[in-house]
Design a protein around this motif. Structure first.
Motif, PDB file in Angstrom:
ATOM      1  N   UNK A 120      86.500  33.228   5.517  1.00 14.18           N
ATOM      2  CA  UNK A 120      87.350  34.394   5.268  1.00 14.18           C
ATOM      3  C   UNK A 120      87.072  35.044   3.918  1.00 14.18           C
ATOM      4  N   UNK A 121      86.762  34.240   2.887  1.00 14.26           N
ATOM      5  CA  UNK A 121      86.766  34.739   1.515  1.00 14.26           C
ATOM      6  C   UNK A 121      85.404  34.983   0.884  1.00 14.26           C
ATOM      7  N   UNK A 122      84.355  34.281   1.299  1.00 17.58           N
ATOM      8  CA  UNK A 122      83.074  34.431   0.600  1.00 17.58           C
ATOM      9  C   UNK A 122      82.503  35.829   0.839  1.00 17.58           C
ATOM     10  N   UNK A 123      82.263  36.548  -0.239  1.00 16.34           N
ATOM     11  CA  UNK A 123      81.836  37.950  -0.146  1.00 16.34           C
ATOM     12  C   UNK A 123      80.320  38.119  -0.152  1.00 16.34           C
ATOM     13  N   UNK A 124      79.605  37.222  -0.835  1.00 17.07           N
ATOM     14  CA  UNK A 124      78.168  37.422  -1.039  1.00 17.07           C
ATOM     15  C   UNK A 124      77.299  36.408  -0.309  1.00 17.07           C
ATOM     16  N   UNK A 125      77.900  35.408   0.337  1.00 18.11           N
ATOM     17  CA  UNK A 125      77.136  34.410   1.084  1.00 18.11           C
ATOM     18  C   UNK A 125      76.743  34.961   2.454  1.00 18.11           C
ATOM     19  N   UNK A 151      91.659  45.290  -4.088  1.00 20.74           N
ATOM     20  CA  UNK A 151      92.963  44.930  -3.516  1.00 20.74           C
ATOM     21  C   UNK A 151      93.029  43.474  -3.060  1.00 20.74           C
ATOM     22  N   UNK A 152      92.002  42.716  -3.414  1.00 19.47           N
ATOM     23  CA  UNK A 152      91.954  41.282  -3.099  1.00 19.47           C
ATOM     24  C   UNK A 152      92.112  41.028  -1.602  1.00 19.47           C
ATOM     25  N   UNK A 153      91.446  41.862  -0.801  1.00 21.32           N
ATOM     26  CA  UNK A 153      91.423  41.642   0.644  1.00 21.32           C
ATOM     27  C   UNK A 153      90.308  40.646   0.968  1.00 21.32           C
ATOM     28  N   UNK A 154      90.622  39.617   1.733  1.00 19.34           N
ATOM     29  CA  UNK A 154      89.589  38.690   2.196  1.00 19.34           C
ATOM     30  C   UNK A 154      88.641  39.452   3.123  1.00 19.34           C
ATOM     31  N   UNK A 155      87.337  39.429   2.862  1.00 18.32           N
ATOM     32  CA  UNK A 155      86.419  40.264   3.639  1.00 18.32           C
ATOM     33  C   UNK A 155      86.286  39.870   5.105  1.00 18.32           C
ATOM     34  N   UNK A 156      86.687  38.635   5.449  1.00 22.31           N
ATOM     35  CA  UNK A 156      86.540  38.192   6.839  1.00 22.31           C
ATOM     36  C   UNK A 156      87.785  38.332   7.693  1.00 22.31           C
ATOM     37  N   UNK A 157      88.791  39.031   7.191  1.00 27.21           N
ATOM     38  CA  UNK A 157      90.072  39.107   7.920  1.00 27.21           C
ATOM     39  C   UNK A 157      89.995  39.902   9.214  1.00 27.21           C
ATOM     40  N   UNK A 206      66.705  18.714   7.093  1.00 30.12           N
ATOM     41  CA  UNK A 206      68.112  19.033   6.859  1.00 30.12           C
ATOM     42  C   UNK A 206      68.708  19.477   8.185  1.00 30.12           C
ATOM     43  N   UNK A 207      69.766  18.803   8.619  1.00 35.36           N
ATOM     44  CA  UNK A 207      70.439  19.125   9.879  1.00 35.36           C
ATOM     45  C   UNK A 207      71.806  19.722   9.581  1.00 35.36           C
ATOM     46  N   UNK A 208      72.069  20.896  10.124  1.00 30.82           N
ATOM     47  CA  UNK A 208      73.337  21.588   9.877  1.00 30.82           C
ATOM     48  C   UNK A 208      73.897  22.161  11.172  1.00 30.82           C
ATOM     49  N   UNK A 209      75.202  22.501  11.117  1.00 28.79           N
ATOM     50  CA  UNK A 209      75.851  23.259  12.202  1.00 28.79           C
ATOM     51  C   UNK A 209      76.439  24.520  11.584  1.00 28.79           C
ATOM     52  N   UNK A 210      76.163  25.647  12.219  1.00 27.12           N
ATOM     53  CA  UNK A 210      76.650  26.933  11.719  1.00 27.12           C
ATOM     54  C   UNK A 210      78.103  27.139  12.137  1.00 27.12           C
ATOM     55  N   UNK A 211      78.977  27.391  11.163  1.00 28.32           N
ATOM     56  CA  UNK A 211      80.402  27.627  11.446  1.00 28.32           C
ATOM     57  C   UNK A 211      80.735  29.102  11.587  1.00 28.32           C
ATOM     58  N   UNK A 212      79.772  29.978  11.236  1.00 27.31           N
ATOM     59  CA  UNK A 212      80.085  31.395  11.045  1.00 27.31           C
ATOM     60  C   UNK A 212      79.878  32.247  12.291  1.00 27.31           C
ATOM     61  N   UNK A 213      78.752  32.052  12.977  1.00 25.66           N
ATOM     62  CA  UNK A 213      78.417  32.960  14.082  1.00 25.66           C
ATOM     63  C   UNK A 213      77.629  34.134  13.522  1.00 25.66           C
ATOM     64  N   UNK A 214      78.031  35.354  13.876  1.00 21.55           N
ATOM     65  CA  UNK A 214      77.391  36.532  13.279  1.00 21.55           C
ATOM     66  C   UNK A 214      77.530  36.433  11.764  1.00 21.55           C
ATOM     67  N   UNK A 215      76.478  36.817  11.020  1.00 21.52           N
ATOM     68  CA  UNK A 215      76.453  36.644   9.565  1.00 21.52           C
ATOM     69  C   UNK A 215      77.690  37.202   8.874  1.00 21.52           C
ATOM     70  N   UNK A 216      77.994  36.669   7.697  1.00 22.12           N
ATOM     71  CA  UNK A 216      79.202  37.072   6.967  1.00 22.12           C
ATOM     72  C   UNK A 216      79.191  38.535   6.539  1.00 22.12           C
ATOM     73  N   UNK A 217      78.017  39.182   6.563  1.00 20.84           N
ATOM     74  CA  UNK A 217      78.003  40.618   6.249  1.00 20.84           C
ATOM     75  C   UNK A 217      78.688  41.434   7.343  1.00 20.84           C
ATOM     76  N   UNK A 218      78.869  40.843   8.518  1.00 24.90           N
ATOM     77  CA  UNK A 218      79.579  41.524   9.608  1.00 24.90           C
ATOM     78  C   UNK A 218      81.073  41.421   9.345  1.00 24.90           C
ATOM     79  N   UNK A 219      81.601  42.345   8.554  1.00 24.85           N
ATOM     80  CA  UNK A 219      83.010  42.285   8.143  1.00 24.85           C
ATOM     81  C   UNK A 219      83.954  42.667   9.279  1.00 24.85           C
ATOM     82  N   UNK A 220      83.496  43.549  10.155  1.00 25.71           N
ATOM     83  CA  UNK A 220      84.374  44.012  11.221  1.00 25.71           C
ATOM     84  C   UNK A 220      84.775  45.470  11.093  1.00 25.71           C
ATOM     85  N   UNK A 221      84.484  46.094   9.938  1.00 21.89           N
ATOM     86  CA  UNK A 221      84.863  47.497   9.788  1.00 21.89           C
ATOM     87  C   UNK A 221      83.708  48.447  10.110  1.00 21.89           C
ATOM     88  N   UNK A 222      82.469  47.957  10.099  1.00 20.64           N
ATOM     89  CA  UNK A 222      81.339  48.853  10.334  1.00 20.64           C
ATOM     90  C   UNK A 222      80.852  48.715  11.767  1.00 20.64           C
TER      91      UNK A 222
END
Length: 385
Positions: free
Chosen positions: A51-56, A213-219, A150-166
């Protein structure tokens, strides 16, 4: 489950910013490596970080890391990991892969071996032979670097740059994550005026308003882990409630966005409305030469055209000259310009105080930084900074 190890992936050059964002969320034991920031947390952090990381770029669960110079080592190392702690028996678990400077150079073969090892571990745990994979998505990645897997599982799905407003896209859009990082580097604070004179579809001013306005970018969006049993609905509800509580919806902001192209500004207006920021951002259809700024101690952050297309160079160089003319009259302002044009300083008319190499997609750019004075302390204190 207790503590887990998470990885926030970061574009090249932005690791320090992502690390600071992670620490600001309250997480410790933060380790910075090329392209990633690793830290210890609990499962609830998966929701908060998405919800909160803006640049990752994305948030990953680190399942394990081990040496693998043979397919047998890769199979056994993968099978030893606790996949059933995360994957329910109906999980969909595709495997992606990459390999650099490793003996196991065949990525498809590595993906196949990891998939087989995870299936074998799941068979032992659930006592069944077949997995229909029709449940929630757990995208696994095997990444081999210098024979370390290195073995990982992605928690995000579409990259975090996909905020939902564009929802609509202009030509060559700037990623929201890079825009947020540029604003972070500019030292802008909400009590200061802000301008993007080449705003295009509005990404930079929108990201500034979200920060102001301190809006979480992933809201405005969902994530893969929204549907995971290990990250409960209660955790997601608590994280989203926290984000709503921390938002400062009525904070006055002085953000101006302008561009010469009326068509692209229609996209900017649409995106500003989607983000719910109509009262925070003023959009004007003006060429640079006609901009008039009276305020003091403002910040310009912009991503102008680079002049890379045939026939564009002359008009772009003229734009840079006009930008230099505009800022010559703004002694108290700071200016941050991202471009791949190597002659930018010559046309702008002034050498930058600092330059920082960043990548806009695959294009190597410089962020040219012209550092004006900070506002008087009294003004910042009155604004609650």
């Amino acid at each position: 489950m207790g503590k887990v190890t998470l990885i926030a992936t970061a574009p090249m050059g932005l690791e320090a910013i992502v690390s600071r964002e992670v620490k600001n969320l309250g997480y410790e034991n933060v380790r910075v490596e090329n392209g990633r920031v690793e830290f210890e947390a609990d499962e609830a952090a998966i929701a908060r970080c998405n919800l909160w990381l803006r640049s990752a770029d994305r948030v990953l669960v680190k399942m394990g890391e081990f040496k693998a110079t043979s397919f047998e080592e890769l199979f056994e190392g993968t099978k030893a990991l606790n996949w059933p702690d995360w994957l329910p028996k109906n999980a969909e678990f595709p495997v992606d892969g990459k390999s650099q400077k490793s003996q196991l150079s065949s990525v498809p073969a590595c993906q196949s071996i990891v998939k087989k090892a995870v299936v074998e571990k799941m068979k032992d745990a659930y006592g069944i032979e077949w997995f229909d994979e029709k449940g929630p998505l757990f995208r696994i990645q095997v990444s081999l670097l210098k024979d370390i897997a290195l073995l990982t599982i992605d928690t995000t799905g579409a990259g975090l740059h996909k905020r939902g407003y564009r929802k609509l896209s202009a030509q060559a859009p700037l990623k929201e994550t890079l825009a947020a990082a540029m604003i972070d580097l500019s030292r802008w604070a909400p009590h200061r005026p802000f301008l993007d004179p080449c705003c295009g579809s509005g990404t930079i001013p929108i990201e500034a308003a979200l920060i102001g306005r301190n809006f979480a970018p992933g809201l405005l969006r969902e994530f893969s882990a929204d549907h995971w049993p290990t990250v409960t609905q209660k955790m997601w509800d608590a994280a989203r409630e926290e984000a709503h509580d921390l938002a400062d919806r009525n904070r006055p902001l002085e953000i101006l966005a302008s561009d010469i192209d009326p068509d692209v500004l229609s996209l900017a207006n649409y995106h500003v409305r989607k983000a719910g920021l109509e009262d925070a951002i003023k959009i004007k259809n003006l060429p640079l030469a006609e901009l008039k700024l009276e305020a003091q101690y403002g910040v310009i952050v912009t991503n102008p055209p680079y002049g890379e297309r045939l026939g564009e160079a002359k008009s772009v160089e003229k734009l840079y000259e006009e930008m230099g003319d505009l800022t010559n009259h703004l002694d108290s302002w700071s200016v941050f310009v991202l471009t791949s044009h190597t002659g930018f300083e010559r046309f702008y008319g002034k050498r930058a105080d600092k330059k920082r190499k960043l990548f806009n997609g695959r294009i190597e750019c410089n962020l040219y930084q012209y550092l004006g004075p900070l506002p008087p302390r009294k003004r910042a204190e009155e604004a609650g900074e």
